[in-house]
Design a protein around this motif. Structure first.
Motif, mmCIF file in Angstrom:
data_model
loop_
_atom_site.group_PDB
_atom_site.id
_atom_site.type_symbol
_atom_site.label_atom_id
_atom_site.label_comp_id
_atom_site.label_asym_id
_atom_site.label_seq_id
_atom_site.Cartn_x
_atom_site.Cartn_y
_atom_site.Cartn_z
ATOM 1 N N GLU A 56 0.843 -1.218 0.000
ATOM 2 C CA GLU A 56 0.000 0.000 0.000
ATOM 3 C C GLU A 56 0.872 1.259 0.000
ATOM 4 O OE1 GLU A 56 -2.627 -0.274 3.400
ATOM 5 O OE2 GLU A 56 -4.224 -1.169 2.189
ATOM 6 N N ILE A 100 -11.082 5.418 -0.528
ATOM 7 C CA ILE A 100 -10.714 4.196 -1.249
ATOM 8 C C ILE A 100 -11.906 3.818 -2.120
ATOM 9 C CG2 ILE A 100 -10.324 1.717 -0.890
ATOM 10 C CD1 ILE A 100 -8.719 2.680 1.682
ATOM 11 N N TYR A 103 -13.355 -1.165 -1.148
ATOM 12 C CA TYR A 103 -12.777 -1.751 0.067
ATOM 13 C C TYR A 103 -13.393 -3.138 0.233
ATOM 14 C CZ TYR A 103 -10.569 -1.629 4.661
ATOM 15 O OH TYR A 103 -9.751 -1.879 5.732
#
Ligand code: SF4
Ligand code: SF4
Length: 348
Positions: A56, A100, A103
């Motif tokens: 990430e 995001i 998810y």
């Protein structure tokens, strides 16, 4: 690169997505170069997980200043709301984004876990609140077990499902993909190269490209790997007679010793995570050695040495795999590779 609609999310994702497992093995500079090459080639869909160590963070650095138009997907193994909250916070921070796009609840592969995640006091209310608050845009799920995956699709709680799919693990083509279509759940294919077992990239992707609403995500470690795959997308997607024959040959050759991770062989009396052990080669290839040879993976994979060869699992495997023999082979290979890694470490 062509874009397709990812089910009811209405996100328009590139025909091919980037999978963030293998960049864990790269240096920061190399990982950033790989991600940027993917963007340059037209990939707009990047998938990772907070469990993938540096992935990430490195994706976050690669997309810094160029977030617009990208679809960022990540996942959590959290099964409790408060843990999910902390995972989500960390993912937002590591990716350096305000929200995001997708998810996902990671690896919901048995019915007990399915009940836990869908329970009123489970992680779903936290996830749905995060969606209302704009921290996430869409909710998805990943699974390795086809019956569980069907229930997840039917539950109506998820906008996408990620499942292994390639010409050997081709079971989703029977029912799961059409079920996802029926419920307008976006279908994301993980393991397009069968966890590294398929090295004929052309045949592997031509097979998947027949499914016009399926998005394969492919784990990439080196720039040349993605260039090779994108070349397949740029050419004709029709399989030649020779390719069809070769696909059949590979199916026959690999299919008799290829674990689909369905877990029908469980429970093992010696508590061996059989499908994980069968994934040993792929783990060694894709994960950083310190992750595979210590901690959780080492504890789980080393359980293979406890096999009593009772054979119960083989009676339950729908693919008639010689599990006892395979467990022994993987266990020996794991021990050899671990020894080599430790020797290299000592000599440094
Ligand atoms: S043969 Fe080995 S892996 Fe299979 S159930 Fe028995 S102990 Fe478990
Ligand atoms: S060994 Fe057979 S039953 Fe067990 S996970 Fe693999 S394919 Fe499924």
């Amino acid at each position: 690169m062509e874009k397709i609609r990812l089910g009811k999310t209405n996100l328009m994702v590139s025909r091919l997505g980037f999978g963030g497992i293998p960049i864990q093995r790269d240096s920061e500079d190399d990982a950033i170069a790989v991600v940027r090459k993917c963007l340059e080639l037209g990939i707009n869909y990047l998938d990772t997980a907070n469990a993938y160590t540096t992935s990430e963070e490195h994706i976050g650095k690669a997309i810094s200043g160029r977030r617009e138009g990208l679809i960022i997907a990540t996942k959590t193994l959290a099964r409790e709301g408060n843990i999910l909250e902390s995972h989500l916070k960390l993912s937002l921070q590591q990716l350096g984004v305000e929200s995001i796009d997708l998810y996902q609840l990671h690896n919901v592969s048995d019915f007990d876990t399915l009940d836990i995640i869908l329970a009123p006091d489970g992680p779903m209310p936290v996830l749905e609140e995060a969606k209302r608050a704009g921290q996430i845009k869409h909710i998805g799920v990943t699974s390795h077990q086809i019956d569980v995956a069907k229930e997840l699709v039917k539950s109506g709680r998820f906008e996408t499902i990620m499942f292994p799919f390639n010409f050997i693990t081709c079971e989703p083509a029977d029912e799961l993909i059409s079920l996802a279509r029926e419920h307008d759940v976006g279908f994301i294919a993980m393991k397009p190269l069968a966890g590294g077992m398929l090295d004929n990239v052309t045949i592997a992707f031509k097979y998947l490209l027949q499914f016009s609403d399926v998005v394969p995500i492919v784990g990439i470690e080196k720039v040349h790997e993605i260039e090779e795959i994108v070349k397949v997308l740029e050419g004709s997607w029709r399989m030649t007679e020779a390719e069809l024959k070769e696909m059949q040959r590979l199916k026959e050759k690999l299919g008799t010793k290829f674990c689909r991770r369905c877990d029908y062989c469980q429970p093992c009396t010696a508590e061996i995570p059989i499908s994980l052990v069968m994934d040993t080669d792929s783990l060694i290839k894709k994960e950083p050695p310190e992750v595979v040879f210590s901690g959780h993976f080492a504890d789980e994979l080393e359980k293979a040495t406890n096999c009593t060869e009772c054979g119960d699992c083989e009676e339950r495997c729908p693919y008639h795999l010689p599990i006892r023999e395979m467990i022994k082979e993987y266990s020996d290979r794991y021990a050899t590779e671990k020894r080599k890694y430790q020797e290299q470490k000592m000599s440094r």
